[in-house]
Design a protein around this motif. Sequence first.
Motif, mmCIF file in Angstrom:
data_model
loop_
_atom_site.group_PDB
_atom_site.id
_atom_site.type_symbol
_atom_site.label_atom_id
_atom_site.label_comp_id
_atom_site.label_asym_id
_atom_site.label_seq_id
_atom_site.Cartn_x
_atom_site.Cartn_y
_atom_site.Cartn_z
ATOM 1 N N LYS A 49 0.823 -1.206 0.000
ATOM 2 C CA LYS A 49 0.000 0.000 0.000
ATOM 3 C C LYS A 49 0.860 1.259 0.000
ATOM 4 C CE LYS A 49 -3.460 -2.477 2.741
ATOM 5 N NZ LYS A 49 -4.164 -2.524 4.050
ATOM 6 N N GLY A 50 0.288 2.340 -0.518
ATOM 7 C CA GLY A 50 0.934 3.639 -0.465
ATOM 8 C C GLY A 50 2.191 3.710 -1.300
ATOM 9 N N THR A 51 3.046 4.678 -0.996
ATOM 10 C CA THR A 51 4.278 4.868 -1.760
ATOM 11 C C THR A 51 5.518 4.374 -1.025
ATOM 12 O OG1 THR A 51 4.475 7.114 -0.872
ATOM 13 C CG2 THR A 51 3.346 6.856 -2.996
ATOM 14 N N GLU A 52 5.380 3.987 0.228
ATOM 15 C CA GLU A 52 6.511 3.400 0.943
ATOM 16 C C GLU A 52 5.988 2.632 2.156
ATOM 17 O OE1 GLU A 52 9.032 6.146 3.343
ATOM 18 O OE2 GLU A 52 7.934 7.684 2.223
ATOM 19 N N GLY A 53 6.835 1.698 2.614
ATOM 20 C CA GLY A 53 6.414 0.924 3.763
ATOM 21 C C GLY A 53 7.322 -0.247 4.045
ATOM 22 N N THR A 54 6.986 -0.964 5.107
ATOM 23 C CA THR A 54 7.715 -2.152 5.535
ATOM 24 C C THR A 54 6.697 -3.181 5.970
ATOM 25 O OG1 THR A 54 9.602 -0.828 6.290
ATOM 26 C CG2 THR A 54 9.412 -3.058 7.159
ATOM 27 N N ASN A 107 10.900 -4.013 2.385
ATOM 28 C CA ASN A 107 10.933 -2.570 2.570
ATOM 29 C C ASN A 107 10.907 -1.941 1.186
ATOM 30 O OD1 ASN A 107 12.928 0.005 2.664
ATOM 31 N ND2 ASN A 107 11.696 -0.104 4.534
ATOM 32 N N TYR A 108 10.084 -0.902 0.954
ATOM 33 C CA TYR A 108 9.915 -0.403 -0.408
ATOM 34 C C TYR A 108 9.598 1.080 -0.452
ATOM 35 C CZ TYR A 108 4.908 -0.564 0.650
ATOM 36 O OH TYR A 108 3.678 -0.358 1.212
ATOM 37 N N LYS A 109 9.926 1.674 -1.595
ATOM 38 C CA LYS A 109 9.488 3.013 -1.979
ATOM 39 C C LYS A 109 9.086 2.934 -3.444
ATOM 40 C CE LYS A 109 12.325 5.761 1.189
ATOM 41 N NZ LYS A 109 13.353 6.846 1.284
ATOM 42 N N LYS A 110 7.894 3.440 -3.774
ATOM 43 C CA LYS A 110 7.408 3.331 -5.139
ATOM 44 C C LYS A 110 6.616 4.564 -5.530
ATOM 45 C CE LYS A 110 3.006 0.873 -4.334
ATOM 46 N NZ LYS A 110 2.156 1.823 -5.085
ATOM 47 N N SER A 111 6.356 4.680 -6.823
ATOM 48 C CA SER A 111 5.553 5.796 -7.311
ATOM 49 C C SER A 111 4.081 5.567 -6.975
ATOM 50 C CB SER A 111 5.719 5.925 -8.829
ATOM 51 O OG SER A 111 5.291 4.739 -9.492
ATOM 52 N N ALA A 112 3.338 6.657 -6.912
ATOM 53 C CA ALA A 112 1.893 6.546 -6.721
ATOM 54 C C ALA A 112 1.279 5.892 -7.953
ATOM 55 C CB ALA A 112 1.282 7.920 -6.495
ATOM 56 N N HIS A 130 13.114 1.931 -4.739
ATOM 57 C CA HIS A 130 13.888 1.085 -3.824
ATOM 58 C C HIS A 130 13.017 -0.073 -3.366
ATOM 59 C CE1 HIS A 130 16.286 -0.221 -0.349
ATOM 60 N NE2 HIS A 130 15.159 -0.218 0.329
ATOM 61 N N PHE A 131 13.616 -1.252 -3.273
ATOM 62 C CA PHE A 131 12.982 -2.359 -2.557
ATOM 63 C C PHE A 131 14.071 -3.252 -1.984
ATOM 64 C CE2 PHE A 131 13.208 -3.885 -6.981
ATOM 65 C CZ PHE A 131 13.873 -5.096 -6.825
ATOM 66 N N HIS A 132 13.759 -3.842 -0.873
ATOM 67 C CA HIS A 132 14.694 -4.764 -0.210
ATOM 68 C C HIS A 132 13.900 -5.958 0.294
ATOM 69 C CE1 HIS A 132 18.062 -6.302 2.060
ATOM 70 N NE2 HIS A 132 17.354 -6.277 3.167
ATOM 71 N N ILE A 133 14.307 -7.163 -0.105
ATOM 72 C CA ILE A 133 13.587 -8.395 0.242
ATOM 73 C C ILE A 133 14.554 -9.364 0.904
ATOM 74 C CG2 ILE A 133 12.248 -10.354 -0.646
ATOM 75 C CD1 ILE A 133 11.536 -8.619 -3.076
ATOM 76 N N LYS A 134 14.108 -9.980 1.993
ATOM 77 C CA LYS A 134 14.867 -11.062 2.608
ATOM 78 C C LYS A 134 13.879 -12.013 3.257
ATOM 79 C CE LYS A 134 15.826 -8.538 6.927
ATOM 80 N NZ LYS A 134 16.923 -8.061 7.825
ATOM 81 N N GLY A 135 14.371 -13.188 3.684
ATOM 82 C CA GLY A 135 13.494 -14.181 4.283
ATOM 83 C C GLY A 135 14.249 -15.098 5.218
#
Length: 496
Positions: A353-358, A371-376, A427-432
């Motif tokens: 959701k939104g333009t950024e978050g975790t 963790n991400y940041k994206k365009s609307a 930006h995006f960062h993925i781990k598991g």
Amino acid sequence: MKTAALLVSICAAVLAYTVTQARTYRAAVYEHKVIFPWPWATNRPMALSQMMVNMKAFQEKAHIAGKQGVDIMVFGEDSLYGYYMRYRHVIKHYLEPIPDPKLIMWNPCNEPMRFPQAEIQVELSCMAKRNRMYIVANMGDIQLCELGDPHCPSEGWYQYNTNVAYDKEGNFIARYHKQNRYIEPQFNAPVHPEYVYFDTKFGRFGLVVCNDIMFYDPMVELVREYNVTDIVLPTAWPESLPLYSSIGFISSFAVGHNVNLLHANIREPHNPDTYVYGSGLYTPAGPVKYVYDAVSTMGILIIGDVPVNERLPKKLPCDVNPLLFGQPNMKSLALPEFKADMFKDWFNFVHVKGTEGTVTVCQERFCCYLNYKKSASLEMYAFGVFNGLHKAYGPIYQQICVLMKCQTNNPLSCGKHVLSANTHFSHFHIKGSFSSPFIQPQIIQSGPGYQLELPPIGSFNYDAAGLTGLAVKKPLIHAALIGRVYRKDCITCYGG
């Protein structure tokens, strides 16, 4: 804590891609538009004449590659006769007895009459010699059973899906029988996996075929135990979006396992039952060159300069212990908002959701962090997790974290194939919390004309911290970490 930190630092060193920038070799893969034999041959001369039609295209492309100084060239799986002949008695006429190069020294071009029914082998050997390049091609092998063989088929012989390799002088240097068949009743699998490779001045090349990439033996073992630096992979790979596209899944193996990978598919993009296309030259840092063309009706030759892969240390120190990305951020834990089917596997998803978050989401004690940041955007994106046995290509046990665009704004469309997007992620960062070190990072971007694209070298980072999109300039279709827990595939499987 010190032990965990040490393991992370060791694994990070393994994931690092070390090349001598001044050293490259020139590679070619030919995505051949197969001329399928019809009617099927009822004798050897008829089968040979049909295969020679495809061989003519091989020779033309090899001549072009040779003029451009190519060192090694690869042709696709089943590219001499196609993949429709699934009857043993039909394909028999297209096969040749291929000797074991570990037992004999043979240059088919120089000694064409030494072994009977070796016409294709002679052509390939002469092609390598004439163009001064290594040649790897896929063909069929027929071998009589030895006396008293308890595994012998009822006909009295084996039939194998086979890779053959020749050096620059035309010498026969390697033969590999495919271990992991995919709907191939016309062929046998070896009783024991074969670990086949050959050495050159620019690397050690392991031989595998298509569906072998899905399993531990022999693919991973070649990298772990035989210090293979480069993998040669002929395929007849159908598009299976989203996570199993030819360019996406196969390039991700190169990044995740720190090897160069020369992938030659065949072309059948207009067959709605298969959609076979997509080939490339891949490195641990990303693609050197690739093609993903669903339009052209012609074969496509790809030529590129591949950095020599200096794989150090020789064996992965993370064999036993899992690769640690650190513990997921449980403060951002979210309950799954919906489930959706992706290639017959049920994923737990949350909306992005939104333009950024975790966000952190889990399934069966396996958790994924984003963790991400994206365009609307009005497009729907979701973050999903899967932990279980995938059966469509298996059974294979997988742990998957995936950030993806949904096909529509209906949550149940998440996991369906998507060919275009408009949303940019800065930006995006993925781990598991993976329980295995065998993880393949995959990023697919939206290109022009509903074409999938891979991110260029330098636009992402994969290390002990996870997968990070650094400068992904194109709209994102999906980004994923695909983990394999080989020991849970079946009781006869090996590995981590």
